[in-house]
Design a protein around this motif. Structure first.
Motif, mmCIF file in Angstrom:
data_model
loop_
_atom_site.group_PDB
_atom_site.id
_atom_site.type_symbol
_atom_site.label_atom_id
_atom_site.label_comp_id
_atom_site.label_asym_id
_atom_site.label_seq_id
_atom_site.Cartn_x
_atom_site.Cartn_y
_atom_site.Cartn_z
ATOM 1 N N CYS A 5 77.623 102.206 -72.866
ATOM 2 C CA CYS A 5 77.089 103.555 -72.828
ATOM 3 C C CYS A 5 76.860 104.086 -74.250
ATOM 4 C CB CYS A 5 78.069 104.460 -72.090
ATOM 5 S SG CYS A 5 77.553 106.186 -72.042
ATOM 6 N N GLN A 7 76.715 107.130 -74.946
ATOM 7 C CA GLN A 7 77.426 108.408 -75.072
ATOM 8 C C GLN A 7 78.927 108.225 -75.282
ATOM 9 O OE1 GLN A 7 75.448 111.365 -75.017
ATOM 10 N NE2 GLN A 7 73.962 109.698 -75.198
ATOM 11 N N CYS A 8 79.531 107.251 -74.540
ATOM 12 C CA CYS A 8 80.997 107.145 -74.599
ATOM 13 C C CYS A 8 81.494 105.723 -74.849
ATOM 14 C CB CYS A 8 81.616 107.687 -73.310
ATOM 15 S SG CYS A 8 81.431 106.577 -71.904
ATOM 16 N N CYS A 27 76.379 104.723 -66.779
ATOM 17 C CA CYS A 27 77.714 104.551 -67.332
ATOM 18 C C CYS A 27 78.769 104.617 -66.232
ATOM 19 C CB CYS A 27 77.989 105.632 -68.376
ATOM 20 S SG CYS A 27 79.651 105.513 -69.082
ATOM 21 N N CYS A 30 81.162 108.009 -67.733
ATOM 22 C CA CYS A 30 80.664 109.390 -67.829
ATOM 23 C C CYS A 30 79.397 109.623 -67.009
ATOM 24 C CB CYS A 30 80.430 109.776 -69.292
ATOM 25 S SG CYS A 30 78.943 109.060 -70.021
HETATM 26 ZN ZN ZN Z 1 79.417 106.955 -70.786
#
Ligand code: ZN
Length: 182
Positions: A5, A7-8, A27, A30
């Motif tokens: 991911c 983002q995370c 993901c 998240c």
């Molecule tokens: Zn994520």
């Protein structure tokens, strides 16, 4: 493809998000959905006193071949701004954009090539870092056998034909894989 991911950092899995109908990397942690959409390549066919501004590519693909100044559109800019920026970066030329002129869909490589018509504001140009050289070509000097991409060739062909008949249109094409020429 992606594995983690953006983002995370957790792992992602291919699945169809609710309300969607295509597989996306989602993901596991998240639920961020990683969309992968076509890219817009924007450029310009620019003139100075009747001659056309071309760049010889210093980068792959098609290194050494002549092309119109063009490149990937950036976030936060308009298409016309992208055409002017790319012309400045690759050809060192200040231009004004006149109108959108040629749009080519290349669905097999997830690209759209959009070329503006433009005019150089002064005769200055120089090769940017992605160009080996930059030059102005009269209609009968175009290096047809040394052009980089089919979308570039189409754009130049339409431009010269439209200029000869005294009216510029807007030209839309779909190009499909052709392994005999790019
Ligand atoms: Zn994520």
């Amino acid at each position: 493809m992606i594995s983690y991911c953006t983002q995370c950092g957790a792992s992602v899995a291919l699945q169809i998000p609710s309300g969607d109908n295509l597989l996306r990397y989602v993901c596991s942690h998240c639920d961020h959905i990683h969309y992968d959409n076509p890219r817009l390549i924007v450029g310009c066919i620019a003139e100075w006193q009747g001659r056309l501004l071309l760049c010889r590519r210093a980068i792959e693909p098609r290194i050494g071949y002549w092309t119109l100044p063009a490149g990937f559109m950036e976030n936060g800019e308009t298409t016309a701004e992208a055409a002017r920026r790319e012309t400045l970066e690759e050809a060192g030329a200040m231009i004004e954009t006149t109108a959108a002129f040629s749009m080519v869909s290349l669905a097999h490589i997830n690209q759209i090539h959009l070329f503006y018509r433009g005019r150089m504001l002064n005769p200055d140009f120089h090769a940017g870092t992605e160009s080996l050289e930059v030059a102005l070509f009269a209609a009968d000097e175009i290096p047809w056998s040394q052009l980089s991409f089919r979308s570039v060739k189409l754009c130049i062909e339409h431009y010269l034909a439209d200029r000869t008949r005294g009216a510029f249109g807007f030209h839309e094409h779909e190009l499909h894989p052709d392994f005999s020429s790019l």
